[in-house]
Write an enzyme that holds these catalytic residues in place. Structure first.
Site, PDB file in Angstrom:
ATOM      1  N   GLU A  81       0.839  -1.215   0.000  1.00  0.00           N
ATOM      2  CA  GLU A  81       0.000   0.000   0.000  1.00  0.00           C
ATOM      3  C   GLU A  81       0.869   1.259   0.000  1.00  0.00           C
ATOM      4  O   GLU A  81       0.777   2.086   0.906  1.00  0.00           O
ATOM      5  CB  GLU A  81      -0.884   0.014   1.254  1.00  0.00           C
ATOM      6  CG  GLU A  81      -1.756  -1.195   1.446  1.00  0.00           C
ATOM      7  CD  GLU A  81      -2.377  -1.246   2.856  1.00  0.00           C
ATOM      8  OE1 GLU A  81      -2.030  -0.404   3.702  1.00  0.00           O
ATOM      9  OE2 GLU A  81      -3.194  -2.136   3.095  1.00  0.00           O
ATOM     10  N   ARG A 130       2.431  20.048   6.504  1.00  0.00           N
ATOM     11  CA  ARG A 130       3.494  19.165   7.002  1.00  0.00           C
ATOM     12  C   ARG A 130       4.548  19.869   7.872  1.00  0.00           C
ATOM     13  O   ARG A 130       4.923  19.345   8.924  1.00  0.00           O
ATOM     14  CB  ARG A 130       4.152  18.407   5.847  1.00  0.00           C
ATOM     15  CG  ARG A 130       3.159  17.576   5.015  1.00  0.00           C
ATOM     16  CD  ARG A 130       3.830  16.558   4.102  1.00  0.00           C
ATOM     17  NE  ARG A 130       4.417  15.472   4.855  1.00  0.00           N
ATOM     18  CZ  ARG A 130       5.693  15.369   5.131  1.00  0.00           C
ATOM     19  NH1 ARG A 130       6.541  16.256   4.678  1.00  0.00           N
ATOM     20  NH2 ARG A 130       6.142  14.369   5.850  1.00  0.00           N
ATOM     21  N   CYS A 154      -3.200  33.614  10.461  1.00  0.00           N
ATOM     22  CA  CYS A 154      -3.020  34.361  11.709  1.00  0.00           C
ATOM     23  C   CYS A 154      -2.606  33.467  12.861  1.00  0.00           C
ATOM     24  O   CYS A 154      -3.304  33.361  13.880  1.00  0.00           O
ATOM     25  CB  CYS A 154      -4.307  35.112  12.039  1.00  0.00           C
ATOM     26  SG  CYS A 154      -4.732  36.232  10.711  1.00  0.00           S
TER      27      CYS A 154
HETATM   28  N1  LLP Z   1      -1.513   2.031   4.384  1.00  0.00           N
HETATM   29  C1  LLP Z   1      -2.074   2.545   5.462  1.00  0.00           C
HETATM   30  C2  LLP Z   1      -2.997   1.713   6.244  1.00  0.00           C
HETATM   31  C3  LLP Z   1      -1.799   3.865   5.846  1.00  0.00           C
HETATM   32  O1  LLP Z   1      -2.370   4.375   6.939  1.00  0.00           O
HETATM   33  C4  LLP Z   1      -0.916   4.653   5.064  1.00  0.00           C
HETATM   34  C5  LLP Z   1      -0.613   6.034   5.434  1.00  0.00           C
HETATM   35  C6  LLP Z   1      -0.333   4.065   3.917  1.00  0.00           C
HETATM   36  C7  LLP Z   1      -0.660   2.749   3.615  1.00  0.00           C
HETATM   37  C8  LLP Z   1       0.611   4.808   3.019  1.00  0.00           C
HETATM   38  O2  LLP Z   1       1.765   5.154   3.677  1.00  0.00           O
HETATM   39  P1  LLP Z   1       3.007   5.807   2.880  1.00  0.00           P
HETATM   40  O3  LLP Z   1       3.530   4.784   1.898  1.00  0.00           O
HETATM   41  O4  LLP Z   1       2.506   7.010   2.181  1.00  0.00           O
HETATM   42  O5  LLP Z   1       3.992   6.115   3.926  1.00  0.00           O
HETATM   43  N2  LLP Z   1       0.263  12.907   6.545  1.00  0.00           N
HETATM   44  C9  LLP Z   1       1.508  12.238   6.874  1.00  0.00           C
HETATM   45  C10 LLP Z   1       1.511  10.788   6.443  1.00  0.00           C
HETATM   46  C11 LLP Z   1       0.353   9.998   7.005  1.00  0.00           C
HETATM   47  C12 LLP Z   1       0.341   8.570   6.565  1.00  0.00           C
HETATM   48  C13 LLP Z   1      -0.971   7.946   6.885  1.00  0.00           C
HETATM   49  N3  LLP Z   1      -1.088   6.594   6.483  1.00  0.00           N
HETATM   50  C14 LLP Z   1       2.653  13.029   6.250  1.00  0.00           C
HETATM   51  O6  LLP Z   1       2.420  14.051   5.628  1.00  0.00           O
HETATM   52  O7  LLP Z   1       3.807  12.637   6.424  1.00  0.00           O
END
Ligand code: LLP
Length: 406
Positions: free
Chosen positions: A284, A323, A352
């Site tokens: 994923e 971020r 603000c």
């Molecule tokens: N699978 C599940 C169950 C997840 O919760 C996530 C991300 C992914 C896959 C994908 O993860 P990745 O390969 O993108 O690391 N907003 C945060 C990141 C939050 C990730 C949430 N879950 C940021 O800006 O760093």
């Protein structure tokens, strides 16, 4: 100047991104805007698929984590590459189907699925629901009976590893709300055994995001392997293992070669534990596929010196890119036109709050009012986390080549 493998300045002092000269960006257009390099996404997903094709299992299925970026042309690239979608809400499920992904290409993750969302997933007959608690499994079970439709489920496990990443995006530790411990297995098996409309397929893990060091992931794989053995002992047939996403990217110097090396290491670790697994492996990924593929283009409104430091006040801030504020995340900042003198600035937005910054104490080529600056590596969790706080408009989005056409 920071060394980068995807940004550089040409001899006229204009910024190039992946070899594309961006000087035409200074023309008038709607700002702030997220620009995406679709070719980059395509190359990335092809490399990801190729690198994981030898890591084990009878098949390797990729389900892109839609939460990272839901820009339609990007989703179409994934569709054309045969990649499925990992959704976490009814809204994302609806979008994935609208974009033409077939139900069997969609999996549903997330800790708080409502009855309505589960109903939509069962009715659509998606490939699988990743179950996060026994209460959720009971809800799914009763809904299959109400609808008289079956659904395939995998159980998300919490391997209890203390993942080295920002605590807000670590998910595989016992302190986190995600996944279930192995002690829940008998209860889960009991629920499944009482309802033949619930089809158990296997387990999933996702230990966290922005992982740059894979020791914790290796430990999680070892624990998963032992749980798989235990579950097989209890008579469960494990047909699928979903290893989540999480692979990190280099926000400091965009070292693409090092990222490819990390991907190879990731694949080798999986092969080590599951090379001979007789079922399907699932992934994923989000950030790794799209993170470097986006820039946020903003314009300098004011320069301000308060006798203590220099601020660059942009038309975009924490409302468009959360971020830096939320995770103290580093995003490099590139003025469209570079000048020979360097200066240190805080890059801030119009919101603000003092938490509204995109970069602090950043050494950068000298900035003037009205300059265009690019905030790098915002392809993942950039636009999707933007909001209209203070009633500023949401940013625009566009793909790069079309936009630069004269
Ligand atoms: N699978 C599940 C169950 C997840 O919760 C996530 C991300 C992914 C896959 C994908 O993860 P990745 O390969 O993108 O690391 N907003 C945060 C990141 C939050 C990730 C949430 N879950 C940021 O800006 O760093």
């Amino acid at each position: 100047m920071v060394k980068s493998q995807i940004f550089n300045y040409n001899q006229d002092g204009f910024l190039c991104w992946n070899g594309q000269d961006l000087r035409a960006l200074s023309a008038k257009y709607d700002r702030p805007i997220y620009l995406y390099d679709l070719n980059f996404v395509k190359n990335r997903v092809q490399l990801y698929k190729k690198s994981l094709s030898t890591c084990g299992g009878t098949r390797q299925n990729i389900f892109y984590a839609l939460k990272a970026n839901h820009y339609s042309p990007i989703l179409q690239i994934f569709k054309n590459e045969g990649v499925g979608i990992d959704v976490v809400s009814g809204g994302e499920l609806e979008l994935a189907m609208k974009e033409g992904f077939r139900p069997e290409q969609i999996i549903f993750s997330g800790v708080g699925k409502t009855a309505q969302e589960i109903k939509a997933a069962i009715n659509a007959q998606i490939r699988q629901i990743n179950v996060e608690s026994s209460s959720e499994l009971k809800r799914i079970s009763s809904m299959t009976k109400d609808l008289n439709k079956s659904i395939e489920v995998v159980f998300r496990l919490n391997p209890d590893v203390d993942v080295k990443t920002h605590p807000y995006i670590a998910t595989g530790f016992r302190d986190n709300k995600f996944g279930m411990n192995v002690e829940s297995l008998p209860e889960l098996i009991q629920i499944v055994s009482e309802n033949e409309l619930l089809k158990f397929k296997g387990f999933s893990i996702h230990i966290g995001s922005q992982l740059l060091e894979l020791g914790d992931f290796a430990e999680a794989l070892r624990k998963l392997k032992s749980i798989v053995a235990q579950a097989s002992g209890l008579g469960l047939k494990i047909e699928r293992l979903d290893l989540g996403g999480g692979l990190g990217i280099d926000y400091h110097s965009q070292n693409i070669q090092e990222e490819s090396r990390l991907l190879q290491e990731y694949s080798a670790l999986i092969k080590n534990e599951f090379g001979d697994f007789s079922g399907e492996l699932q992934f994923e990924p989000g950030r790794w596929l799209v993170g470097h593929a986006g820039v946020l283009v903003a314009q300098v409104q004011y320069l301000k010196n308060n006798g203590f430091k220099d601020f660059v006040i942009l038309d975009s801030g924490m409302n468009h890119l959360m971020r830096p504020t939320l995770y103290s995340a580093h995003h490099s900042i590139w003025p469209l036109k570079s000048r020979p003198t360097m200066k240190t600035y805080d890059f801030v937005g119009p919101i603000c709050e003092s938490g509204d910054f995109l970069a602090k104490a950043r050494n950068c080529s000298q900035i003037q009012e009205n300059d265009i600056v690019l905030i790098a590596d915002v392809g993942a969790y950039g636009y999707t986390m933007s909001n209209s706080y203070n009633l500023h408009s949401l940013p625009q989005q566009s793909e790069l080549p079309e936009f630069l056409r004269p």
